[in-house]
Enzyme design. Structure first.
Site, mmCIF file in Angstrom:
data_model
loop_
_atom_site.group_PDB
_atom_site.id
_atom_site.type_symbol
_atom_site.label_atom_id
_atom_site.label_comp_id
_atom_site.label_asym_id
_atom_site.label_seq_id
_atom_site.Cartn_x
_atom_site.Cartn_y
_atom_site.Cartn_z
ATOM 1 N N PRO A 100 0.385 -1.577 0.189
ATOM 2 C CG PRO A 100 -1.236 -1.814 1.375
ATOM 3 C CD PRO A 100 0.324 -1.948 0.884
ATOM 4 C CD GLU A 113 -0.536 -7.779 10.660
ATOM 5 O OE1 GLU A 113 -0.408 -5.833 9.967
ATOM 6 O OE2 GLU A 113 -0.900 -8.719 10.390
ATOM 7 N NE ARG A 127 -5.364 -4.998 -21.845
ATOM 8 C CZ ARG A 127 -5.317 -3.547 -22.022
ATOM 9 N NH1 ARG A 127 -4.523 -3.011 -22.006
ATOM 10 N NH2 ARG A 127 -5.842 -3.878 -23.499
ATOM 11 C CG ASP A 165 -7.094 0.234 -24.110
ATOM 12 O OD1 ASP A 165 -7.729 -0.435 -24.658
ATOM 13 O OD2 ASP A 165 -5.834 -0.792 -23.594
#
Ligand code: 4GN
Length: 250
Positions: A91, A118, A156, A171
């Protein structure tokens, strides 16, 4: 051919996605190889432990440096001379976007490190990892799902994988605009009709309609994107019109 290694304690999480759809075709075509490694196999102690209590105390466990350092060394040796990107999913990483996917798609060798528990011993970040990536501001139980998201978006983009090279030039996030609406048959589905222009056969008008719809949708849903891109004069005119229409409805 791009080489992708994944270090994880849950290798079975990857079998489904690497064995399906475009990611599988990419491997069959020779665009990429996947190698899933359980870094518990590199644990040196007899109980094969990969985590330990945090120095200074506190709740939760921390991933030990030794198994991850040794697994990465081994993968680098096996690959030979190159210098792979060693990517940690967490994160605290840089928020992932299409530009980062394009940049990673240009690399020869990617190693993804997926943790659980953790946290990671800080020396892993400091001395082993080249890139810390987050897929968004939320917490997952492990880095695996985040790695899958990054891998999917990179693979991709590899030459030949989508077949239709046009599909990623157009896209959203490559053009900087959201995509226009799409329709397929029937032209009238239970009274819900396809816009007439799409049935007109007039390709110039259709392209114009699509471009306007892209701008409209971007203005409605992601006005922040419009600040970031260079619009053509025509696009600027349409945008002005749309903004006026919107104002008159307020
Ligand atoms: C990545 C990993 C979220 C992301 C993660 C993300 C596993 N959660 N937003 N969780 O990309 C500390 C050690 C949390 C493992 C890690």
């Amino acid at each position: 051919m791009m080489k992708i290694d994944v270090l994880t304690l849950f290798p079975e999480m990857f079998t489904g996605i690497f064995g399906s759809s475009i990611l599988k075709k990419a491997r069959e075509q020779g665009a990429v190889t996947y190698n899933i490694v359980n870094f518990r196999d590199y644990a040196e102690n007899k109980h094969k432990t990969v985590d330990d209590y945090p120095y200074g105390g506190g709740a939760g466990m921390v991933l030990k440096p030794q198994p991850i350092f040794d697994a990465v060394s081994d993968l680098k040796e096996k690959a030979g001379s190159g210098s792979p990107r060693v990517i940690l999913l967490c994160p605290q990483g840089k928020t992932f976007n299409q530009k980062m996917a394009e940049e990673l798609a240009g690399e020869e060798h990617l190693i993804f490190v997926c943790g659980h528990y953790e946290g990671y011993d800080e020396r892993i970040r400091k001395y082993l990892i080249t890139d810390e990536i987050s897929i968004g501001d939320y917490v997952l139980t492990g880095g695996e799902l985040a790695a899958m998201v990054v891998i999917d978006s990179v693979v991709r983009l590899l030459p030949g994988v989508l077949g239709n090279e046009e599909s990623h030039r157009k896209d959203s996030f490559s053009t900087g605009l959201l995509e226009h609406p799409h329709y397929t048959r029937p032209a009238d589905f239970r009274g819900m009709k396809v816009p007439d222009v799409l049935l007109s056969g007039n390709h110039r008008l259709i392209e114009e309609w699509r471009e306007k719809e892209s701008i409209k949708r971007t203005l409605e849903r992601r006005p922040d994107l419009l600040e970031k891109i260079e619009l053509t004069e025509q696009q600027k005119k349409w945008l002005e019109e749309l903004r006026k229409e919107k104002k008159s409805l307020e």
